[in-house]
Design an enzyme around this catalytic site. Structure first.
Site, PDB file in Angstrom:
ATOM      1  N   ASN A 113       0.871  -1.173   0.000  1.00 11.77           N
ATOM      2  CA  ASN A 113       0.000   0.000   0.000  1.00 11.77           C
ATOM      3  C   ASN A 113       0.911   1.227   0.000  1.00 11.77           C
ATOM      4  O   ASN A 113       1.425   1.623   1.042  1.00 11.77           O
ATOM      5  CB  ASN A 113      -0.905  -0.012   1.237  1.00 11.77           C
ATOM      6  CG  ASN A 113      -1.911   1.126   1.244  1.00 11.77           C
ATOM      7  OD1 ASN A 113      -1.806   2.068   0.465  1.00 11.77           O
ATOM      8  ND2 ASN A 113      -2.880   1.063   2.135  1.00 11.77           N
ATOM      9  N   ARG A 138      -2.630  -1.872  -3.536  1.00 16.19           N
ATOM     10  CA  ARG A 138      -3.739  -0.929  -3.481  1.00 16.19           C
ATOM     11  C   ARG A 138      -3.500   0.149  -4.525  1.00 16.19           C
ATOM     12  O   ARG A 138      -2.467   0.816  -4.526  1.00 16.19           O
ATOM     13  CB  ARG A 138      -3.850  -0.286  -2.101  1.00 16.19           C
ATOM     14  CG  ARG A 138      -4.940   0.785  -2.035  1.00 16.19           C
ATOM     15  CD  ARG A 138      -5.020   1.405  -0.662  1.00 16.19           C
ATOM     16  NE  ARG A 138      -6.011   2.466  -0.615  1.00 16.19           N
ATOM     17  CZ  ARG A 138      -5.750   3.728  -0.291  1.00 16.19           C
ATOM     18  NH1 ARG A 138      -4.521   4.093   0.020  1.00 16.19           N
ATOM     19  NH2 ARG A 138      -6.715   4.626  -0.266  1.00 16.19           N
ATOM     20  N   HIS A 148     -12.027   4.813  -1.205  1.00 17.43           N
ATOM     21  CA  HIS A 148     -12.036   3.982   0.009  1.00 17.43           C
ATOM     22  C   HIS A 148     -12.840   2.697  -0.179  1.00 17.43           C
ATOM     23  O   HIS A 148     -13.340   2.114   0.771  1.00 17.43           O
ATOM     24  CB  HIS A 148     -12.582   4.769   1.220  1.00 17.43           C
ATOM     25  CG  HIS A 148     -11.664   5.829   1.716  1.00 17.43           C
ATOM     26  ND1 HIS A 148     -12.107   7.074   2.114  1.00 17.43           N
ATOM     27  CD2 HIS A 148     -10.318   5.857   1.848  1.00 17.43           C
ATOM     28  CE1 HIS A 148     -11.079   7.818   2.489  1.00 17.43           C
ATOM     29  NE2 HIS A 148      -9.978   7.095   2.341  1.00 17.43           N
ATOM     30  N   ARG A 165      -7.204  17.994   3.457  1.00 12.53           N
ATOM     31  CA  ARG A 165      -8.031  18.239   2.269  1.00 12.53           C
ATOM     32  C   ARG A 165      -9.329  18.932   2.670  1.00 12.53           C
ATOM     33  O   ARG A 165      -9.897  18.647   3.721  1.00 12.53           O
ATOM     34  CB  ARG A 165      -8.326  16.918   1.555  1.00 12.53           C
ATOM     35  CG  ARG A 165      -7.150  16.344   0.818  1.00 12.53           C
ATOM     36  CD  ARG A 165      -7.437  14.953   0.286  1.00 12.53           C
ATOM     37  NE  ARG A 165      -6.770  13.927   1.061  1.00 12.53           N
ATOM     38  CZ  ARG A 165      -6.962  12.620   0.911  1.00 12.53           C
ATOM     39  NH1 ARG A 165      -7.833  12.180   0.016  1.00 12.53           N
ATOM     40  NH2 ARG A 165      -6.301  11.758   1.649  1.00 12.53           N
ATOM     41  N   GLU A 192      -8.003  -2.902   4.934  1.00  9.95           N
ATOM     42  CA  GLU A 192      -7.888  -2.905   3.476  1.00  9.95           C
ATOM     43  C   GLU A 192      -6.858  -3.920   2.998  1.00  9.95           C
ATOM     44  O   GLU A 192      -7.017  -4.536   1.939  1.00  9.95           O
ATOM     45  CB  GLU A 192      -7.508  -1.506   2.989  1.00  9.95           C
ATOM     46  CG  GLU A 192      -8.575  -0.457   3.246  1.00  9.95           C
ATOM     47  CD  GLU A 192      -8.022   0.944   3.335  1.00  9.95           C
ATOM     48  OE1 GLU A 192      -8.515   1.813   2.600  1.00  9.95           O
ATOM     49  OE2 GLU A 192      -7.105   1.172   4.140  1.00  9.95           O
TER      50      GLU A 192
END
Length: 397
Positions: free
Chosen positions: A11, A93, A181, A241, A382
């Protein structure tokens, strides 16, 4: 695959590479670690076993290293710590799969070339996702690699949930709501019914809250709507963000303040969110410990926006059976969960304060028995989702 076969999950972010090692068809976690502060003054590496004990550590103080150097180090590290294991595949990922990749994909030169065309859709993420793939092709070309896309889970959303009200000449270029996501939400969709079988066909809103934050409406384990749209800067305020923003603000920044595209991009992605509002930090833990009114304002704004999006997503579902918290903030901030649930009382949410305050690590319900909406915490995983997809692709070959 036998007991000595293993799958590695990578990842890669803009300044880090996280890895996990899973053993056998049961995908038992054997090792995990990360390289942090790539391109920075002091780059750090740490590896831990499944119990969290440190296996190895390393620091580079003689100068910054990049993704390629980081991957070379990880491959060398793995070769000396595999203890008889054989790496049969590597899963990655990858943030963006565009409209073409709605599921995991065996990676080759043609797929990489196609993904390169998507870089303008995720310029701050996709190049870093693909860098370790290229490193693996160069250093271990015999090992199969599988791409798992954060957008894939959302590809089955209704057309209206994906569309912008723009002319066809624009939307035909691939400008639409993608959602992100997805690997986290896919894991939640599979895990929640195991914890409570009554939620197998439920209307669920899941909140993945971390440095990147979003929410997703799911019905029967399928994505119906999400807060992130064309890019991963949309929706909720995040660590740095801004989240949803009137497009007119961007025009104002350019026309009236004279900011160029690079400056606007830096503002929206790196200088806004919790950091921008508080002026202190992008870390929720730091803000929660601060008495500065700006820190409290940043937290209050995030809670408010989560509540707004929760109402919108419940409307998209036509009701709500469960609310799920995940991600670093969602799993660890008892205060934020309490505030969100307090504001969601109108939906029938009743928080069990004692359950919310417990510091359990696993999947757990934190609402009262009488709550019309069940509230759960499901720790994000994940990496395991990527390992499962990689194993599936491997078995199909």
């Amino acid at each position: 695959m036998d007991a000595t076969d293993s799958i590695v999950v990578i990842n890669a972010g803009s300044s880090s590479i996280k890895f996990s090692l899973y053993d056998g068809v049961a995908l038992e976690l054997a090792m995990r670690g990360k390289i942090e502060n790539l391109y920075a003054g002091v780059t750090r590496f740490v590896a831990q076993d499944a119990a969290g004990a440190v296996i190895d550590e390393h620091r580079w103080s003689g100068g910054a290293i990049d993704h390629a150097a980081g991957m070379r180090f990880l491959i060398d590290f793995a070769q000396s710590h595999l203890a008889g294991r054989r790496v049969v595949a590597v899963g990655h990922r990858i943030v963006h799969g565009g409209v073409d990749y709605s599921g995991p994909q065996l990676l080759d030169a043609d797929v990489l070339a196609q993904l390169d065309t998507l870089v303008p859709l995720a310029p701050l993420h996709l190049p870093h996702n693909l860098a370790p793939v290229r490193s693996m092709f160069a250093m271990a070309p015999q090992v199969p690699q599988v791409g798992c896309f954060d957008t894939a889970f959302h590809t089955g959303q209704p057309a209206a949930a994906q569309a912008f009200a723009l002319p066809a000449r624009i939307t035909d270029l691939g400008i639409r709501r993608y959602g992100f996501h997805g690997l986290s939400y896919e894991y939640i969709a599979g895990t929640l019914p195991q914890a409570d079988p009554q939620l197998a066909n439920a209307k669920v809103v899941a909140a993945h809250l971390g440095n990147g934050a979003s929410m997703c409406a799911m019905h029967g384990g399928r994505s119906v709507a999400s807060t992130m749209g064309f890019t991963a800067v949309d929706g909720l305020p995040m660590g740095t963000r801004c989240g949803a923003l009137d497009p007119g603000v961007v025009l104002y920044l350019i026309e009236e303040l004279g900011m160029d595209v690079a400056a606007v991009q830096k503002l929206l992605y790196q200088e806004s969110g919790l950091l921008g509002v508080s002026g202190l930090s992008s870390d929720m833990r730091t803000l929660e410990q601060s008495a500065d009114p700006r820190a409290q304002a940043a937290i209050a704004l995030m809670v408010y926006r989560i509540g707004r999006e929760l109402g919108s997503l419940a409307a998209a579902l036509g009701g709500l059976d469960a609310l799920v918290f995940s991600g670093g903030i969602g799993e660890n901030s008892t205060a934020l969960r309490a505030a969100v649930c307090r504001d969601a009382a109108w939906l029938g949410v009743q928080l069990d304060t004692a359950a919310n305050d417990r510091s359990d690590d696993g999947v757990r319900r934190i609402s009262t028995a009488g709550s019309r909406v069940a509230v759960w915490v499901v720790p994000a995983n994940e990496e395991l989702m990527i390992a499962r997809h990689t194993l599936d692709i491997l078995e199909q070959q």
